[in-house]
Write an enzyme that holds these catalytic residues in place. Structure first.
Site: not given
Length: 314
Positions: A161, A256, A286
Site C-alpha cells: 500500500s 481494491d 486491500h
C-alpha cells in the site's frame, strides 16, 4: 466477475458488526490505536525466525527505528541477501509492531534478512518525511551490511500500500544514484498514482475496507491542502522514466480501489523494459496480508511472493 473470497467477506462483516467508527472518522492518533488493535486481532500466528533485533538508522530528523529479522535455519555468520520493508497504512497509521507477523512470513519465505522501517507518519511529519526516512534507512542498511550479516550486493525493497509507494520511489532514487543499487522491488497493492480517477477507484469506493473516504483521509493528512500529486515521489507512475529500474513483483487485489494503480504500474515498467512478475488476487480486498489469521489464502500468496523474492536474490 469473480466473487469476493468468503473469508474476506467474513472480515468485512465483522468490521461492520463491530459498531466501531471507521478510521477516517478518528483523529490520527486514535486511528493508529484502532488499526493496531483491529488489524492485530485479524493476524495469524507469528512464524519463528532465527533472530529479531531492534536497531536505529541515522535519519534526517533523528534516529529511524528498524527491526531486523533473520530467517529460520540461517547459518550463523553467513551474509544473506536483505530486503528493506516499508509498512502500509496510508502514511498515517501502521508501525513495526503491526507488521511483525508479515515480516516474519516474508523473511522465512524469501530466506533473506528483512529490515522493517518505522518511518515518520503524517500529519505530524507530512510528505516528504516518509520518503526521506525510507531513503535514509536503505542507505544505512547498505552501509552497515558487514556488521548486520547482509550481502549488500543482493539488496531489495518491499512494501504494501503506502509502503509499496515508498518502495517504488526508493527504487527510482536508487536507479538515479541517490540510494544503493537494488536487485529487486516487491510492491504489494501499491499507491502508484495519487491523482486517482481509474475505474477501480469508483468500482471499489465503498464496502471493501479501503474506501474512497479513507483514501482521501490518508492523502489529505500526508499531502496537505495543496497536494503535490504530480510529484513522482508521491505518484511514482509519473516519473519521467522507468527504464533501468530493478525487476519487480507486483500484486493487486480485485476488490481494491488501488487495483488499477498496480496494473498501470506493472504495464509501465514492462513498456520500459523492466521484468515484472504480476499477481492478481481477483477475489481479495486491500490489506488482506494484514488479515491472514482470518484470510489464510493471503499468507499463501505472501509466501509465493517470498519465493519470487528468494529466486531474484539468489
Amino acid at each position: 466477475m469473480t466473487s469476493l473470497d468468503p473469508d474476506a467477506r467474513k472480515v468485512l462483516d465483522l468490521m461492520a458488526a463491530s459498531g466501531q467508527p471507521t478510521l477516517d472518522q478518528l483523529p490520527p492518533v486514535q486511528a493508529r490505536m484502532a488499526a493496531s488493535a483491529g488489524l492485530g486481532a485479524l493476524q495469524g500466528v507469528p512464524e519463528p525466525v532465527a533472530e529479531v533485533r531492534d536497531l536505529q538508522a541515522d535519519g534526517p530528523a533523528g534516529p529511524v527505528p528498524l527491526r531486523l529479522y533473520r530467517p529460520a535455519g540461517a547459518v550463523p555468520d553467513q551474509a544473506l541477501p536483505a530486503t528493506v520493508f516499508f509498512h502500509g497504512g496510508g502514511f498515517v497509521i501502521g508501525d513495526i509492531a503491526l507488521y511483525d507477523v508479515l515480516c516474519r512470513t516474508l523473511c522465512n519465505a524469501a530466506h533473506c534478512v528483512v529490515v522493517s522501517v518505522d518511518y515518520r507518519l503524517a500529519p505530524e511529519a507530512p510528505f516528504p518525511a516518509a520518503v526521506e526516512d525510507c531513503l535514509a534507512a536503505t542507505r544505512w542498511v547498505a552501509a552497515q551490511a558487514g556488521t548486520l550479516g547482509i550481502d549488500a550486493s543482493r539488496l531489495a525493497v518491499a512494501g504494501d500500500s503506502a509502503g509499496g509507494n515508498l518502495a517504488a520511489v526508493v527504487s527510482l532514487m536508487s536507479r538515479d544514484g541517490d540510494a544503493p543499487p537494488l536487485k529487486y522491488q516487491l510492491l504489494i497493492y501499491p499507491v502508484a498514482d495519487a491523482r486517482g480517477g481509474r475505474p477501480s477507484h469508483e468500482e471499489n469506493a465503498e464496502g471493501y475496507f479501503l474506501t474512497a473516504d479513507l483514501m482521501g483521509y490518508f492523502l489529505g493528512n500526508y499531502l496537505g491542502d495543496t497536494p503535490p500529486v504530480d510529484d513522482w515521489r508521491v505518484s511514482p507512475l509519473l516519473a519521467p522514466s522507468h527504464g533501468g529500474l530493478p525487476p519487480a513483483s507486483i500484486l493487486v487485489c480485485g476488490f481494491d480501489p488501488l487495483r488499477d494503480d498496480g496494473i498501470a504500474y506493472a504495464d509501465t515498467l514492462r513498456k520500459a523494459g523492466v521484468p515484472v512478475r504480476f499477481t492478481a488476487l481477483d477475489d481479495q480486498i486491500h490489506g488482506c496480508f494484514s488479515m491472514d489469521g482470518l484470510i489464510p489464502s493471503a499468507r499463501t500468496a505472501l509466501q509465493q511472493l517470498g519465493a519470487e523474492l528468494r529466486e531474484a536474490l539468489s
